[in-house]
Design an enzyme around this catalytic site. Structure first.
Site, short mmCIF file in Angstrom:
data_model
loop_
_atom_site.label_atom_id
_atom_site.label_comp_id
_atom_site.label_asym_id
_atom_site.label_seq_id
_atom_site.Cartn_x
_atom_site.Cartn_y
_atom_site.Cartn_z
N LEU A 38 -3.76 -8.00 3.22
CA LEU A 38 -2.60 -7.50 2.48
C LEU A 38 -2.99 -6.72 1.23
CD1 LEU A 38 -0.26 -10.63 2.70
CD2 LEU A 38 -0.46 -8.71 4.30
N GLU A 40 -0.88 -3.94 -1.97
CA GLU A 40 0.41 -3.75 -2.68
C GLU A 40 1.49 -3.12 -1.79
OE1 GLU A 40 1.61 -4.74 -5.61
OE2 GLU A 40 -0.25 -5.84 -5.96
N GLY A 41 1.07 -2.34 -0.78
CA GLY A 41 2.06 -1.76 0.13
C GLY A 41 2.80 -2.86 0.88
N HIS A 42 2.04 -3.82 1.41
CA HIS A 42 2.67 -4.96 2.08
C HIS A 42 3.54 -5.75 1.10
CE1 HIS A 42 -1.21 -4.58 4.52
NE2 HIS A 42 -0.29 -4.44 5.44
N LYS A 187 5.05 4.48 5.37
CA LYS A 187 3.68 4.99 5.54
C LYS A 187 3.42 5.21 7.04
CE LYS A 187 -1.05 4.27 5.21
NZ LYS A 187 -1.23 3.75 6.53
P1 AMP Z 1 -0.01 -3.20 8.82
O1 AMP Z 1 -0.49 -4.51 8.31
O2 AMP Z 1 -0.90 -2.05 8.49
O3 AMP Z 1 0.45 -3.24 10.24
O4 AMP Z 1 1.33 -2.88 7.98
C1 AMP Z 1 2.38 -3.79 7.91
C2 AMP Z 1 3.56 -3.12 7.27
O5 AMP Z 1 3.21 -2.67 5.96
C3 AMP Z 1 4.03 -1.88 8.04
O6 AMP Z 1 5.44 -1.84 8.04
C4 AMP Z 1 3.44 -0.76 7.24
O7 AMP Z 1 4.18 0.44 7.36
C5 AMP Z 1 3.55 -1.31 5.83
N1 AMP Z 1 2.61 -0.61 4.95
C6 AMP Z 1 1.28 -0.46 5.12
N2 AMP Z 1 0.76 0.29 4.13
C7 AMP Z 1 1.78 0.63 3.33
C8 AMP Z 1 1.90 1.41 2.14
N3 AMP Z 1 0.84 2.00 1.57
N4 AMP Z 1 3.12 1.55 1.57
C9 AMP Z 1 4.21 0.95 2.14
N5 AMP Z 1 4.17 0.20 3.25
C10 AMP Z 1 2.98 0.04 3.84
#
Ligand code: AMP
Length: 369
Positions: A38, A40-42, A187
Site C-alpha cells: 500500500l 498514499e494512493g491506496h 490512475k
Molecule cells: P492496486 O493495488 O494497484 O491494484 O490498486 C488498488 C486500487 O488503488 C485501484 O483502484 C487503483 O486504481 C488505486 N490506486 C493505485 N495507485 C493509485 C494512485 N496513485 N492514486 C489513486 N489511486 C490509486
C-alpha cells in the site's frame, strides 16, 4: 467508525458473515480492493470510503487471474505487515482487512499455487514461483466476467487476460463482501470504467466511486511497481507525467489535434529512454460529465458571450435532459480532436517496469472557469 484495530479476515465465509451481521445492524460498508504494498494512493481510497460509509473493508489480494504467464506476478511486491501498519496509521478508518489466501481455491487443493501465502508475503514478492494465469493450469475456475468492448484496447491490448481477471475477481469480492460502495483509483482509468460498466450491466447494488490520482511530489503517479525502478529509471519515468501535463496545457492553448498531442508525448518519453506501450486520447464518458454536473454545477458561472462556453452550457443542458443516452455513450472511444472531455492514457516501460498514467483534459471546462 472503527473503535479498535482492524480485524484480519482470511476466510470468505467469515468475511460474508461479518458483512451480513453489520448490514443487519443498518451499517453501510465501503470496499477498497487492492493488491497490497500500500501507498498514499491506496490510502486516499480508504479515506474516501471512511467518509462515505459507516464501515470500511480493505481487501489485500494479489489476483493471479489478471496476470498472463509472461507478466510480473512472481515479482509483484508484497509486505503484509507493512500494509497493516499503514492501515493502522489512519486512525481507525479501516474495520476489516480481508486477506484471503487463494480466492480460486474451491476445494482447498491448490496449496502450491497459494500466491497470497503469508510466508511468501514475507519474502517481499507476492507470487514467487507460482502460476500466473489461473486458466493455464485448470485450477478449477471456469467462469469469467468479460466487459467485452471496454476491455479491448489500451491496457487490454498488451495484457489480454487482464480485464477479464480484474472483472472476475472484483465480482467475487463484491459477492463475498457485499459492500454498498466500492472505491477505485482513476490512475487505472480503464479499470475504473470497466468496473463501473460491469456493475451497471450485471445489476450489482453497489455504488462505484472513482478517486483522483495521487502523485509523488515530483508528479510521478504512485504505484506499487515504482519500487522496482532504479533511481535513474525513476528519473526517466517522470517524462510520463511531465509530458501529460504538457499535453494538457497545449490543449488548453488551442492544440486540439490528438495526433499532435500524442506525438509530443511519445517523443518526450522516447527521448527519456522509455518504451511506449500506448499513448491515446479517449473520450471521457459523458456519464462522468453528468455526474460532475450534479455535484459541481457550472451553469451559473458560464458567461454565454463566448461560443465555446455557450456550446458547453448547451451540451450540459442536453445531457441533463437525456440521461439514458448519456449512459449509452459510456465508451472510452478513441478521439481525433479534443472537442469533448477526454482522458489521455499512457503506458510505458522503463527497464522492466511497465507504468501507466493518465490525464483528464477538459478544455471546455478550462474556458468556462
Ligand atoms: P492496486 O493495488 O494497484 O491494484 O490498486 C488498488 C486500487 O488503488 C485501484 O483502484 C487503483 O486504481 C488505486 N490506486 C493505485 N495507485 C493509485 C494512485 N496513485 N492514486 C489513486 N489511486 C490509486
Amino acid at each position: 467508525m472503527a473503535t479498535k484495530e482492524p480485524e484480519i479476515i482470511t476466510d470468505k465465509t467469515q468475511m460474508r458473515n461479518w458483512s451480513r451481521a453489520m448490514r443487519s445492524q443498518g451499517k453501510t460498508i465501503g470496499l477498497v480492493p487492492t493488491m497490497g504494498y500500500l501507498h498514499e494512493g491506496h490510502l486516499s481510497l480508504v479515506k474516501q470510503s471512511h467518509r462515505h460509509a459507516n464501515l470500511t473493508v480493505v481487501s489485500i489480494y494479489v489476483n493471479p487471474g489478471q496476470f498472463s504467464p509472461s507478466e510480473d506476478l512472481s515479482t509483484y511486491p508484497s509486505d503484509f505487515h507493512g500494509d497493516l501498519r499503514k492501515v493502522m496509521s489512519l486512525s481507525k478508518a479501516v474495520d476489516v482487512v480481508f486477506h484471503p489466501h487463494n480466492l480460486y481455491d474451491y476445494k482447498n487443493n491448490f496449496k502450491n499455487n497459494d500466491v497470497n501465502d503469508s510466508k511468501r508475503s514475507e519474502s517481499g514478492n507476492a507470487g514467487s514461483g507460482v502460476v500466473s494465469c489461473v486458466e493455464e493450469k485448470g485450477m478449477g475456475h471456469e467462469t469469467w466476467v468479460r466487459v467485452e468492448r471496454l476491455e479491448k484496447g489500451l491496457c487490454g491490448k498488451s495484457r489480454p487476460v487482464f480485464f477479464r481477471g480484474v472483472a472476475t475477481i472484483v465480482s467475487k469480492l463484491f459477492n463475498i463482501v457485499e459492500p454498498d460502495f466500492a472505491f477505485f483509483g482513476k490512475k487505472d482509468y480503464q479499470q475504473f470504467r470497466v468496473i463501473q460498466r460491469m456493475v451497471r450491466d450485471l445489476d450489482f447494488g453497489i455504488e462505484v466511486i472513482g478517486s483522483e490520482i495521487v502523485r509523488d511530489e515530483d508528479g510521478l503517479a504512485l504505484s506499487s511497481r515504482n519500487v522496482h525502478l532504479s533511481p535513474e529509471e525513476r528519473e526517466k519515468a517522470l517524462s510520463i507525467n511531465r509530458s501529460l501535463f504538457r499535453a494538457r496545457s497545449s490543449a488548453e492553448k488551442g492544440q486540439i489535434n490528438c495526433k499532435e498531442l500524442r506525438d509530443l508525448v511519445i517523443q518526450a518519453i522516447n527521448d527519456a529512454g522509455g518504451r511506449i506501450d500506448y499513448a491515446e486520447a479517449r473520450l471521457e464518458t459523458l456519464y462522468t460529465l453528468y455526474g460532475r454536473m450534479k455535484t459541481e454545477p457550472m451553469a451559473p458561472n458560464v458567461d454565454q458571450s463566448s461560443f465555446l462556453e455557450y456550446a458547453y452550457f448547451k451540451h450540459l443542458t442536453y445531457l441533463l435532459n437525456s440521461t439514458s443516452q448519456i449512459v449509452d455513450q459510456e465508451s472510452l472511444e478513441a478521439m481525433e480532436e479534443i472537442k469533448s472531455p477526454v482522458v489521455f492514457c499512457i503506458a510505458a516501460w522503463f527497464g522492466k517496469v511497465r507504468l501507466i498514467d493518465n490525464m483528464e483534459i477538459n478544455i471546455m471546462k478550462h474556458f468556462c472557469n
